[in-house]
Design a protein around this motif. Structure first.
Motif, PDB file in Angstrom:
ATOM      1  N   MET A 128       0.832  -1.200   0.000  1.00 43.01           N
ATOM      2  CA  MET A 128       0.000   0.000   0.000  1.00 43.01           C
ATOM      3  C   MET A 128       0.867   1.251   0.000  1.00 43.01           C
ATOM      4  N   GLU A 129       0.350   2.325  -0.603  1.00 34.79           N
ATOM      5  CA  GLU A 129       0.949   3.634  -0.397  1.00 34.79           C
ATOM      6  C   GLU A 129       0.300   4.268   0.818  1.00 34.79           C
ATOM      7  N   GLY A 130       0.859   5.384   1.293  1.00 36.27           N
ATOM      8  CA  GLY A 130       0.303   6.040   2.471  1.00 36.27           C
ATOM      9  C   GLY A 130       0.571   7.526   2.445  1.00 36.27           C
ATOM     10  N   GLY A 131      -0.251   8.287   3.172  1.00 34.26           N
ATOM     11  CA  GLY A 131      -0.107   9.734   3.158  1.00 34.26           C
ATOM     12  C   GLY A 131      -0.247  10.355   4.529  1.00 34.26           C
ATOM     13  N   VAL A 132       0.430  11.486   4.696  1.00 31.50           N
ATOM     14  CA  VAL A 132       0.290  12.325   5.887  1.00 31.50           C
ATOM     15  C   VAL A 132      -0.214  13.684   5.429  1.00 31.50           C
ATOM     16  N   SER A 133      -1.387  14.089   5.915  1.00 27.79           N
ATOM     17  CA  SER A 133      -1.899  15.413   5.550  1.00 27.79           C
ATOM     18  C   SER A 133      -1.213  16.478   6.390  1.00 27.79           C
ATOM     19  N   THR A 134      -1.185  17.692   5.859  1.00 30.28           N
ATOM     20  CA  THR A 134      -0.506  18.770   6.571  1.00 30.28           C
ATOM     21  C   THR A 134      -1.124  20.112   6.236  1.00 30.28           C
ATOM     22  N   SER A 135      -0.701  21.121   6.962  1.00 33.22           N
ATOM     23  CA  SER A 135      -1.276  22.457   6.841  1.00 33.22           C
ATOM     24  C   SER A 135      -0.879  23.107   5.514  1.00 33.22           C
ATOM     25  N   PRO A 136      -1.609  24.159   5.113  1.00 31.47           N
ATOM     26  CA  PRO A 136      -1.302  24.857   3.857  1.00 31.47           C
ATOM     27  C   PRO A 136      -0.127  25.823   4.017  1.00 31.47           C
ATOM     28  N   LEU A 137       0.973  25.304   4.538  1.00 32.44           N
ATOM     29  CA  LEU A 137       2.251  25.986   4.771  1.00 32.44           C
ATOM     30  C   LEU A 137       2.210  26.874   6.004  1.00 32.44           C
ATOM     31  N   SER A 138       1.208  27.751   6.115  1.00 35.09           N
ATOM     32  CA  SER A 138       1.140  28.665   7.250  1.00 35.09           C
ATOM     33  C   SER A 138      -0.213  29.352   7.251  1.00 35.09           C
ATOM     34  N   TYR A 139      -0.388  30.250   8.206  1.00 35.30           N
ATOM     35  CA  TYR A 139      -1.593  31.076   8.297  1.00 35.30           C
ATOM     36  C   TYR A 139      -1.286  32.427   7.665  1.00 35.30           C
ATOM     37  N   LYS A 140      -2.075  32.786   6.674  1.00 29.94           N
ATOM     38  CA  LYS A 140      -1.783  33.956   5.847  1.00 29.94           C
ATOM     39  C   LYS A 140      -1.583  35.232   6.665  1.00 29.94           C
ATOM     40  N   HIS A 141      -2.406  35.430   7.682  1.00 27.70           N
ATOM     41  CA  HIS A 141      -2.378  36.693   8.425  1.00 27.70           C
ATOM     42  C   HIS A 141      -1.154  36.835   9.323  1.00 27.70           C
ATOM     43  N   TRP A 142      -0.322  35.803   9.415  1.00 24.10           N
ATOM     44  CA  TRP A 142       0.928  35.915  10.178  1.00 24.10           C
ATOM     45  C   TRP A 142       2.044  36.559   9.365  1.00 24.10           C
ATOM     46  N   HIS A 143       1.834  36.788   8.082  1.00 20.81           N
ATOM     47  CA  HIS A 143       2.935  37.175   7.213  1.00 20.81           C
ATOM     48  C   HIS A 143       2.717  38.523   6.528  1.00 20.81           C
TER      49      HIS A 143
END
Length: 405
Positions: A127-142
């Protein structure tokens, strides 16, 4: 569990707890009873959520072996992990901290690599497998300056590529295909489908080709193939529905760009038409106010009369601007039960789920489907149902949709 249209499970972020002891207790309490009703004679897949603390504890050899023995005994398997929330996710104020630490930090890199090492040890053969993750960061922090945003994109992408380097080595050693599944979310640094494709084409691939050339000696074709295998999209239907996305067009564009979808997260948002009449609109606003809770972000995207959008970072800001005369519809990032379409004056984006799964039935575009309704504890009282009953009902609803019953 395996279906004709891909593996289907639910995400265990529905269960409270941050230590591995808490996680494991919830799995032992809930999973066997759910499996008995849905897949009594066949293996049942688990969409595992691990906090950073739990990942460190489960990463210990003895603990991991104990868990593997339990999986074998109960005829269960792990094929996806939710690696978005790093820390506390229940019984605490999460809000924008769900993105912390973000992909500009080494803490996020080390956490994600730890999750992949665990997944590699648990993944069934072949089987293949995946780890989901955040969209890099929160826009309003930058900030708003293009240079600052660009620096955040480049730093985060560099760190994503460090994980890709690790995944390439795991594949060379074990033969396993593991992928990181980036999950766009309103107000994320990657906020929607078009932004994901733009980042993939104009940042990830060029930067990744250079990175893998420097670190592994890959040529452009080798690097491109490796990136497309190991960096995929987590297609969260709730998030895309809040952004009023055209699912048919988006899935077609992903196919044209040869960008893979690591998993479909099956989830529903809240929506309602906003009547011009102040009395009717006031009733709708009060209905939304019942969902104004303090744990999670509930971003609102408001469709205007001219087709443009106003975006609010959370429900309180939208409620303050509820009388905007040109607004015609609200959609709010509040994961509500899949099997409920109408909430009186409010509705769910259930039709978006039906659309995406109809595409999956016609031409499967992802091997994995994961139900992700994690808000049971913060729903208005009248909508709360027993946990195990709710999970079973959601999965049964999805199965019925897939098989056409």
């Amino acid at each position: 569990m395996q279906t004709f249209f891909g593996h289907l499970t639910y995400c265990t972020n529905i269960h409270a707890g941050e230590s591995w002891e808490d996680h494991f207790a919830a799995l032992k309490e809930n999973v066997p009873r759910i499996k008995e009703q849905l897949s009594p004679d066949k293996p049942f897949g688990i969409g595992l959520r691990l906090s950073h603390l739990a990942s460190l504890e489960l990463g210990k050899k003895e603990t991991l072996e104990t868990f593997r023995e339990w999986l074998d005994k109960t005829q269960c398997y792990v094929f996806v992990i939710n690696g978005f929330p790093y820390g506390g996710f229940h019984h605490t104020k999460v809000k924008d901290r769900v993105h912390a630490p973000d992909w500009t930090t080494q803490d996020r890199v080390l956490y994600t690599i730890q999750l992949f090492n665990i997944l590699s040890a648990l993944l069934p053969e072949g089987m293949e497998g995946g780890v989901s993750t955040s969209p890099l960061s929160y826009k309003h922090w930058h900030g708003t300056a293009p240079e600052e945003r660009q620096q955040a994109f480049e730093t985060a992408t560099e760190n994503i590529l460090k994980v890709v380097d690790d995944l390439i080595k795991i594949r060379e050693t074990t033969g396993q295909l593991l992928h990181i599944d980036v999950e766009p979310e309103p107000d994320g640094l990657i906020g929607n489908g078009p932004e994901f494709i733009s980042w993939y084409r104009h940042v990830l691939l060029p930067q990744g080709i250079r990175y893998l050339k420097d670190h592994l000696g890959y040529d452009a074709d080798q690097a491109t193939a490796a990136i497309k295998d190991h960096v995929q999209l987590c297609y969260d239907i709730c998030h895309f529905a809040v952004g009023y996305e055209d699912h048919t067009a988006m899935i077609r564009e992903l196919d044209m760009q040869e960008i893979k979808v690591g998993r479909i997260q099956i989830s529903a948002a809240l929506k309602a038409d906003m009547a011009p009449n102040p009395v009717d609109r006031g009733k709708t606003v009060e209905a939304f106010r019942q969902f104004n809770e303090s744990t999670y972000l509930h971003q609102v995207v408001a469709r205007q009369e001219d087709g443009s959008f106003i975006r609010y970072p959370d429900l309180p800001e939208a409620l303050q601007d509820a009388n905007a005369a040109s607004t015609r519809e609200w959609r709010s990032h509040f994961h509500v039960p899949l099997f409920v379409k109408d909430y009186g004056l409010l509705q769910s984006t259930q039709a978006d789920i039906e659309k995406v799964l109809s595409i999956q039935k016609t031409k499967p575009f992802s091997p994995f489907m994961e139900v992700e309704t994690y808000t049971w504890e913060v729903l208005p009282d009248k909508l709360r149902l027993p946990m195990k009953e709710s999970i079973v009902r959601e999965l049964q609803w999805v199965i019925a949709l897939l098989v056409g019953k």
